[in-house]
Motif scaffolding. Structure first.
Motif, mmCIF file in Angstrom:
data_model
loop_
_atom_site.group_PDB
_atom_site.id
_atom_site.type_symbol
_atom_site.label_atom_id
_atom_site.label_comp_id
_atom_site.label_asym_id
_atom_site.label_seq_id
_atom_site.Cartn_x
_atom_site.Cartn_y
_atom_site.Cartn_z
ATOM 1 N N VAL A 112 49.885 65.365 -19.766
ATOM 2 C CA VAL A 112 48.920 66.310 -19.200
ATOM 3 C C VAL A 112 49.685 67.565 -18.793
ATOM 4 N N HIS A 113 49.309 68.684 -19.360
ATOM 5 C CA HIS A 113 49.997 69.953 -19.093
ATOM 6 C C HIS A 113 49.263 70.741 -18.015
ATOM 7 N N ASP B 299 48.172 66.049 -24.395
ATOM 8 C CA ASP B 299 46.853 65.505 -24.720
ATOM 9 C C ASP B 299 45.751 66.213 -23.955
ATOM 10 N N PHE B 300 46.094 66.687 -22.746
ATOM 11 C CA PHE B 300 45.118 67.351 -21.894
ATOM 12 C C PHE B 300 45.780 68.555 -21.240
ATOM 13 N N GLN B 301 44.949 69.545 -20.909
ATOM 14 C CA GLN B 301 45.432 70.727 -20.206
ATOM 15 C C GLN B 301 44.564 70.921 -18.957
ATOM 16 N N ILE B 302 45.229 71.112 -17.829
ATOM 17 C CA ILE B 302 44.513 71.367 -16.572
ATOM 18 C C ILE B 302 45.153 72.572 -15.893
ATOM 19 N N SER B 303 44.425 73.204 -14.999
ATOM 20 C CA SER B 303 44.965 74.372 -14.316
ATOM 21 C C SER B 303 45.502 74.038 -12.929
ATOM 22 N N HIS B 304 45.167 72.835 -12.420
ATOM 23 C CA HIS B 304 45.603 72.429 -11.079
ATOM 24 C C HIS B 304 45.696 70.909 -11.040
ATOM 25 N N ILE B 305 46.649 70.393 -10.284
ATOM 26 C CA ILE B 305 46.846 68.947 -10.212
ATOM 27 C C ILE B 305 45.602 68.223 -9.741
ATOM 28 N N HIS B 306 44.762 68.869 -8.943
ATOM 29 C CA HIS B 306 43.539 68.242 -8.455
ATOM 30 C C HIS B 306 42.585 67.880 -9.590
ATOM 31 N N GLU B 307 42.771 68.469 -10.769
ATOM 32 C CA GLU B 307 41.888 68.207 -11.910
ATOM 33 C C GLU B 307 42.320 66.988 -12.723
ATOM 34 N N LEU B 308 43.378 66.331 -12.306
ATOM 35 C CA LEU B 308 43.892 65.196 -13.079
ATOM 36 C C LEU B 308 42.846 64.098 -13.245
ATOM 37 N N PRO C 280 56.427 53.050 -24.584
ATOM 38 C CA PRO C 280 56.047 54.454 -24.373
ATOM 39 C C PRO C 280 54.539 54.666 -24.241
ATOM 40 N N SER C 281 53.753 53.801 -24.864
ATOM 41 C CA SER C 281 52.306 53.967 -24.792
ATOM 42 C C SER C 281 51.761 53.695 -23.399
ATOM 43 N N LYS C 282 52.579 53.132 -22.530
ATOM 44 C CA LYS C 282 52.177 52.872 -21.154
ATOM 45 C C LYS C 282 52.698 53.939 -20.196
ATOM 46 N N CYS C 283 53.288 55.006 -20.754
ATOM 47 C CA CYS C 283 53.847 56.081 -19.938
ATOM 48 C C CYS C 283 52.941 57.310 -19.955
ATOM 49 N N TYR C 284 52.753 57.904 -18.787
ATOM 50 C CA TYR C 284 51.942 59.106 -18.625
ATOM 51 C C TYR C 284 52.770 60.134 -17.865
ATOM 52 N N LEU C 285 52.622 61.404 -18.238
ATOM 53 C CA LEU C 285 53.346 62.477 -17.564
ATOM 54 C C LEU C 285 52.411 63.637 -17.279
ATOM 55 N N VAL C 286 52.511 64.184 -16.072
ATOM 56 C CA VAL C 286 51.876 65.458 -15.769
ATOM 57 C C VAL C 286 52.990 66.405 -15.370
#
Length: 300
Positions: A263-264, A277-286, A239-245
């Motif tokens: 990433v929310h 862990d992180f919050q962004i307002s648009h996918i371009h900010e990933l 699981p530590s190798k998994c990332y989700l937006v």
């Protein structure tokens, strides 16, 4: 594609033409799947009966995710890390209008079932909160045919009026390094494929895991089993190798519970409580919150 391919679970290249992809039928036998690419009308009545019977048997199985594979444009996929991308309201913003149009079509569907306006609205939101999808509540409580629903709601969306290719998003995905990219959605594969194509990024993912609406009791986010399925499909066990937006707070919360980095894509990044862990307002900010996945970032 004119051959049968045995696979577990089934894989279909994302470059196969849309018509053939959509016409595909599945048949399961002893945990194996026969993946048939071709037009449905070419099958005999007996073959169709066998496929339908196999589908019913498979309906009780929830240990395999439905997904298709592709050769994605990616660099340096050597770390074992997988980045899972939600699709709707994540790879494009809610401001496109799809979210609003989808809501109208779902509301209209409830009304066609005989519910007055107020009750249709209440049930729509209650089922979404409870099951992750309004469709799940409709199937569970109102014996709705999910494939008919998909044709009347998701597939009826005029996506070409709302979406256009996103060169900035494509470049962001193309230049990611050290990670496998995987699309992970609660939509059926037809809608998911249409969105990815409209954005001009259908070739950017190693695979797509989707809700198979034709399968009884299909899982969806934020159910834990669905996350387990997509990990298996993507070939990752840690699981530590998994990332989700993702734009849905409940989906982000489940990812965090399982030990993923999340990433929310939030409507309001300053709102409390925060999710992920992180919050962004648009996918371009990933790139700003996880720069290690791009050539100019600080690779750990």
């Amino acid at each position: 594609m004119d051959v049968l391919q045995m696979c577990r679970p089934f894989h279909i290249p994302m470059s196969v033409p849309y018509l053939l992809r959509h016409a595909r039928k599945h048949a399961f036998n002893g945990g194996r799947s026969a993946c048939i690419a071709g037009l449905a009308h070419t099958a005999s009545n007996s073959e169709l009966h066998s496929l339908q019977h196999a589908r019913k048997r498979q309906g009780q199985r929830r240990d395999k995710a439905h997904f298709r594979m592709a050769a994605a444009n990616s660099t340096g996929e050597t770390s074992g890390k997988v980045f899972f991308f939600d699709i709707d309201n994540c790879l494009y913003p809610k401001s496109t209008g799809i979210y609003r149009e989808m809501g109208r079509k779902i509301h209209a569907y409830f009304k066609r079932l005989g519910f007055p306006d107020e009750e249709a609205t209440e049930l729509h939101h209650r089922y979404y909160r409870t099951y992750g999808l309004a469709l799940r509540g409709l199937v569970k409580h109102h014996d709705v045919d999910p494939m008919a629903y998909d044709r009347e709601v998701d597939q009826a969306l005029p996506l070409e009026q709302f979406l256009k290719p996103d060169p900035e998003l494509r470049t962001m995905l193309e230049t990611m390094q050290g990670v496998k990219k995987w699309a992970f959605t609660n939509a059926y594969e037809v809608h998911a494929g249409r969105v990815l194509k409209a954005l001009g990024i259908e070739d950017q993912f190693a695979g797509l895991t989707f809700c198979d609406y034709a399968t009884p009791n299909f899982p969806c986010k934020p159910e834990e089993v669905y996350y387990e399925q997509v990990m298996q499909a993507a070939g990752v066990t840690d699981p530590s190798k998994c990332y989700l937006v993702d734009d849905a707070a409940a989906n982000i919360d489940m990812a965090k519970k399982l030990g993923w980095t999340a990433v929310h894509v939030a409507d309001d990044v300053s709102a409390e409580p925060k999710h992920g862990d992180f919050q962004i307002s648009h996918i371009h900010e990933l790139q700003e919150v996880l720069p290690e996945f791009w050539p100019d970032g600080n690779v750990n």
